[in-house]
Write a protein that holds these residues in place. Structure first.
Motif, PDB file in Angstrom:
ATOM      1  N   ILE A 296       0.845  -1.196   0.000  1.00  0.00           N
ATOM      2  CA  ILE A 296       0.000   0.000   0.000  1.00  0.00           C
ATOM      3  C   ILE A 296       0.878   1.243   0.000  1.00  0.00           C
ATOM      4  O   ILE A 296       1.756   1.398   0.847  1.00  0.00           O
ATOM      5  CB  ILE A 296      -0.912   0.043   1.243  1.00  0.00           C
ATOM      6  N   VAL A 297       0.640   2.130  -0.958  1.00  0.00           N
ATOM      7  CA  VAL A 297       1.303   3.432  -0.988  1.00  0.00           C
ATOM      8  C   VAL A 297       0.237   4.477  -0.653  1.00  0.00           C
ATOM      9  O   VAL A 297      -0.670   4.707  -1.441  1.00  0.00           O
ATOM     10  CB  VAL A 297       1.923   3.724  -2.369  1.00  0.00           C
ATOM     11  N   GLY A 298       0.331   5.056   0.531  1.00  0.00           N
ATOM     12  CA  GLY A 298      -0.715   5.982   0.946  1.00  0.00           C
ATOM     13  C   GLY A 298      -0.180   7.133   1.759  1.00  0.00           C
ATOM     14  O   GLY A 298       1.026   7.389   1.811  1.00  0.00           O
ATOM     15  N   ASN A 299      -1.100   7.820   2.409  1.00  0.00           N
ATOM     16  CA  ASN A 299      -0.730   8.911   3.308  1.00  0.00           C
ATOM     17  C   ASN A 299      -1.826   9.074   4.344  1.00  0.00           C
ATOM     18  O   ASN A 299      -2.896   8.467   4.244  1.00  0.00           O
ATOM     19  CB  ASN A 299      -0.499  10.220   2.537  1.00  0.00           C
ATOM     20  N   ILE A 300      -1.570   9.875   5.359  1.00  0.00           N
ATOM     21  CA  ILE A 300      -2.597  10.118   6.363  1.00  0.00           C
ATOM     22  C   ILE A 300      -3.172  11.526   6.236  1.00  0.00           C
ATOM     23  O   ILE A 300      -3.988  11.936   7.046  1.00  0.00           O
ATOM     24  CB  ILE A 300      -2.088   9.881   7.805  1.00  0.00           C
ATOM     25  N   SER A 301      -2.733  12.247   5.206  1.00  0.00           N
ATOM     26  CA  SER A 301      -3.269  13.584   4.965  1.00  0.00           C
ATOM     27  C   SER A 301      -3.884  13.638   3.578  1.00  0.00           C
ATOM     28  O   SER A 301      -3.570  12.822   2.707  1.00  0.00           O
ATOM     29  CB  SER A 301      -2.168  14.645   5.099  1.00  0.00           C
ATOM     30  N   VAL A 302      -4.757  14.601   3.351  1.00  0.00           N
ATOM     31  CA  VAL A 302      -5.398  14.740   2.046  1.00  0.00           C
ATOM     32  C   VAL A 302      -4.481  15.513   1.107  1.00  0.00           C
ATOM     33  O   VAL A 302      -3.578  16.224   1.539  1.00  0.00           O
ATOM     34  CB  VAL A 302      -6.753  15.455   2.163  1.00  0.00           C
ATOM     35  N   GLY A 303      -4.743  15.361  -0.180  1.00  0.00           N
ATOM     36  CA  GLY A 303      -3.966  16.105  -1.162  1.00  0.00           C
ATOM     37  C   GLY A 303      -2.769  15.334  -1.650  1.00  0.00           C
ATOM     38  O   GLY A 303      -2.251  14.438  -0.979  1.00  0.00           O
ATOM     39  N   GLY A 304      -2.319  15.670  -2.840  1.00  0.00           N
ATOM     40  CA  GLY A 304      -1.168  14.993  -3.419  1.00  0.00           C
ATOM     41  C   GLY A 304       0.121  15.335  -2.688  1.00  0.00           C
ATOM     42  O   GLY A 304       0.362  16.486  -2.350  1.00  0.00           O
ATOM     43  N   ASN A 305       0.918  14.322  -2.439  1.00  0.00           N
ATOM     44  CA  ASN A 305       2.205  14.579  -1.770  1.00  0.00           C
ATOM     45  C   ASN A 305       3.333  13.704  -2.297  1.00  0.00           C
ATOM     46  O   ASN A 305       4.399  13.649  -1.706  1.00  0.00           O
ATOM     47  CB  ASN A 305       2.082  14.411  -0.250  1.00  0.00           C
ATOM     48  N   GLY A 306       3.089  13.032  -3.414  1.00  0.00           N
ATOM     49  CA  GLY A 306       4.163  12.246  -4.018  1.00  0.00           C
ATOM     50  C   GLY A 306       3.916  10.757  -4.096  1.00  0.00           C
ATOM     51  O   GLY A 306       4.857   9.994  -4.340  1.00  0.00           O
ATOM     52  N   LYS A 307       2.688  10.317  -3.915  1.00  0.00           N
ATOM     53  CA  LYS A 307       2.403   8.882  -3.969  1.00  0.00           C
ATOM     54  C   LYS A 307       2.652   8.305  -5.361  1.00  0.00           C
ATOM     55  O   LYS A 307       3.226   7.220  -5.500  1.00  0.00           O
ATOM     56  CB  LYS A 307       0.954   8.610  -3.545  1.00  0.00           C
ATOM     57  N   THR A 308       2.204   9.031  -6.384  1.00  0.00           N
ATOM     58  CA  THR A 308       2.319   8.509  -7.743  1.00  0.00           C
ATOM     59  C   THR A 308       3.767   8.283  -8.170  1.00  0.00           C
ATOM     60  O   THR A 308       4.089   7.221  -8.717  1.00  0.00           O
ATOM     61  CB  THR A 308       1.588   9.430  -8.739  1.00  0.00           C
ATOM     62  N   PRO A 309       4.688   9.230  -7.938  1.00  0.00           N
ATOM     63  CA  PRO A 309       6.096   8.947  -8.272  1.00  0.00           C
ATOM     64  C   PRO A 309       6.644   7.726  -7.534  1.00  0.00           C
ATOM     65  O   PRO A 309       7.452   6.980  -8.089  1.00  0.00           O
ATOM     66  CB  PRO A 309       6.823  10.225  -7.831  1.00  0.00           C
ATOM     67  N   LEU A 310       6.191   7.511  -6.309  1.00  0.00           N
ATOM     68  CA  LEU A 310       6.653   6.351  -5.557  1.00  0.00           C
ATOM     69  C   LEU A 310       6.120   5.063  -6.172  1.00  0.00           C
ATOM     70  O   LEU A 310       6.843   4.059  -6.280  1.00  0.00           O
ATOM     71  CB  LEU A 310       6.221   6.457  -4.093  1.00  0.00           C
ATOM     72  N   VAL A 311       4.858   5.069  -6.590  1.00  0.00           N
ATOM     73  CA  VAL A 311       4.286   3.896  -7.249  1.00  0.00           C
ATOM     74  C   VAL A 311       5.081   3.569  -8.506  1.00  0.00           C
ATOM     75  O   VAL A 311       5.404   2.399  -8.764  1.00  0.00           O
ATOM     76  CB  VAL A 311       2.796   4.140  -7.608  1.00  0.00           C
ATOM     77  N   ILE A 312       5.420   4.588  -9.279  1.00  0.00           N
ATOM     78  CA  ILE A 312       6.205   4.379 -10.501  1.00  0.00           C
ATOM     79  C   ILE A 312       7.560   3.758 -10.169  1.00  0.00           C
ATOM     80  O   ILE A 312       7.999   2.803 -10.823  1.00  0.00           O
ATOM     81  CB  ILE A 312       6.381   5.717 -11.246  1.00  0.00           C
ATOM     82  N   CYS A 313       8.212   4.284  -9.145  1.00  0.00           N
ATOM     83  CA  CYS A 313       9.515   3.738  -8.730  1.00  0.00           C
ATOM     84  C   CYS A 313       9.407   2.266  -8.340  1.00  0.00           C
ATOM     85  O   CYS A 313      10.245   1.438  -8.722  1.00  0.00           O
ATOM     86  CB  CYS A 313      10.062   4.537  -7.546  1.00  0.00           C
ATOM     87  N   LEU A 314       8.388   1.941  -7.558  1.00  0.00           N
ATOM     88  CA  LEU A 314       8.216   0.569  -7.089  1.00  0.00           C
ATOM     89  C   LEU A 314       7.959  -0.393  -8.247  1.00  0.00           C
ATOM     90  O   LEU A 314       8.545  -1.490  -8.308  1.00  0.00           O
ATOM     91  CB  LEU A 314       7.068   0.496  -6.082  1.00  0.00           C
ATOM     92  N   VAL A 315       7.084   0.006  -9.160  1.00  0.00           N
ATOM     93  CA  VAL A 315       6.785  -0.851 -10.307  1.00  0.00           C
ATOM     94  C   VAL A 315       8.040  -1.083 -11.136  1.00  0.00           C
ATOM     95  O   VAL A 315       8.353  -2.223 -11.518  1.00  0.00           O
ATOM     96  CB  VAL A 315       5.673  -0.234 -11.178  1.00  0.00           C
TER      97      VAL A 315
END
Length: 343
Positions: free
Chosen positions: A54-73
């Motif tokens: 799971i790539v997530g956060n505890i706050s609302v709004g974009g903070n960099g999840k998508t770049p991390l998903v790309i890195c992991l894939v």
């Protein structure tokens, strides 16, 4: 807009947030009851046979999840895995789920992030607000041996093997739950995740660690976002990242417009400033904003984020460009994640 006003309150410690206390108490009560329902078994959690990150956060709004998903894939593909990405498809109009995202799917149908991920990655991307249902689809219809879930830290209906929490330079704002603050869950939730990724520069990284991890025994890593090159929306022409920095003539600069409709638009403008790019105007829009042709002025060089470009590509003019940004994380992070999966 109301969302912009709230964000200003959250990140500037405005006392006006106390007007929202009754609503925060309601949000806290409902969230606590929902999580308790999963803990005691009233609500069932689906546990997949495929490892889930799971790539997530505890706050609302974009903070960099998508770049991390790309890195992991990209990392797991390089190691011989067959990853699949699951996403809620926030902001999309698709009604039938699970839905397999294709290169022809418009962002308005499947959501901004899934469209971007499919454009960048050579792997299956699925959307479904019920991620457990999507997970079952993956098990039956793909050869996936690892699932990367874009967002979903609070989606407790889906079991998970690893939880990664992304925090950007804004930290946790005023530390309050919605709507008094930006938090979906309290800061105590940080002590239960596997790893925290700080999307921040060196100085911000050190400050965030000191502030947020004093009483939390958890591994953390710095995630650096690096601008690599500019891409033309119409013909995919590539320009060096420094290309627009060479524009020094006043007439040329006065014809450059910067725009961003992401969780923290200022992050994009700060990047342009760091690249020494001068521009006439910076336009900020809410996250997941639905751009139209009237938002793209003619006779301007328009600079935007990749996420916004996905939504503007079909009506952009020939002088519209997006900045390709890639994340960089210490190799020890990936090795630790892979080790946890193997165990």
């Amino acid at each position: 807009m109301m969302a912009t006003t709230l964000q200003r309150w959250w990140y500037n410690n405005s006392l006006l947030v106390w007007l929202l206390l009754p609503f925060t108490l309601i949000f806290w009560s409902l969230s606590a009851l929902r999580r308790l329902a999963f803990i005691i078994g009233i609500k069932k959690q689906y546990k997949s046979k495929i490892p889930i990150v799971i790539v997530g956060n505890i706050s609302v709004g974009g903070n960099g999840k998508t770049p991390l998903v790309i890195c992991l894939v990209e990392y797991f593909k390089a190691q011989g895995y067959t990853p699949v990405v699951l996403s809620r498809g926030y902001g999309g109009q698709q009604k039938d789920f699970p839905h397999v995202v294709t290169h022809n799917c418009p962002p308005g149908l499947v959501g901004d992030e899934p469209a971007l991920l499919k454009n960048r990655l050579k792997c299956e991307v699925l959307i479904d607000p019920k991620r457990a249902r999507a997970c079952k689809y993956v098990e039956l219809n793909t050869d996936a041996d690892i699932i990367i879930c874009d967002d979903g830290l609070q989606h407790y209906a889906l079991g998970r093997d690893i939880e990664l929490c992304v925090i950007d330079k804004r930290g946790l704002g005023n530390g309050c739950l919605l709507p008094m603050g930006p938090l979906r869950e309290s800061a105590k939730r940080l002590s239960t995740v596997d790893t925290i990724l700080f999307n921040a520069n060196d100085e911000q990284f050190a400050a965030l660690q000191d502030k947020l991890l004093q009483n939390v025994s958890i591994s953390s890593y710095q995630m650096r976002l690096k601008a690599t090159h500019w891409v033309n929306l119409c013909n995919d022409e590539i320009k060096d990242v420094s290309y627009f920095s060479s524009f020094t003539d006043k007439s040329a600069i006065s014809a450059i417009l910067a725009m961003a409709g992401i969780g923290d638009p200022q992050r994009f403008f700060d990047t342009l400033d760091a690249l020494n790019i001068a521009y006439k105007e910076a336009k900020s829009y809410p996250d997941h904003y639905h751009f139209s042709e009237i938002d793209i002025p003619q006779n301007y060089t328009v600079l935007m984020t990749e996420k916004d470009a996905i939504k503007c590509k079909h009506f952009a003019h020939k002088d519209c460009w997006y900045l390709r940004v890639d994340a960089s994380i210490d190799d020890a992070f990936y090795k630790s994640i892979e080790q946890k999966i193997k165990n």
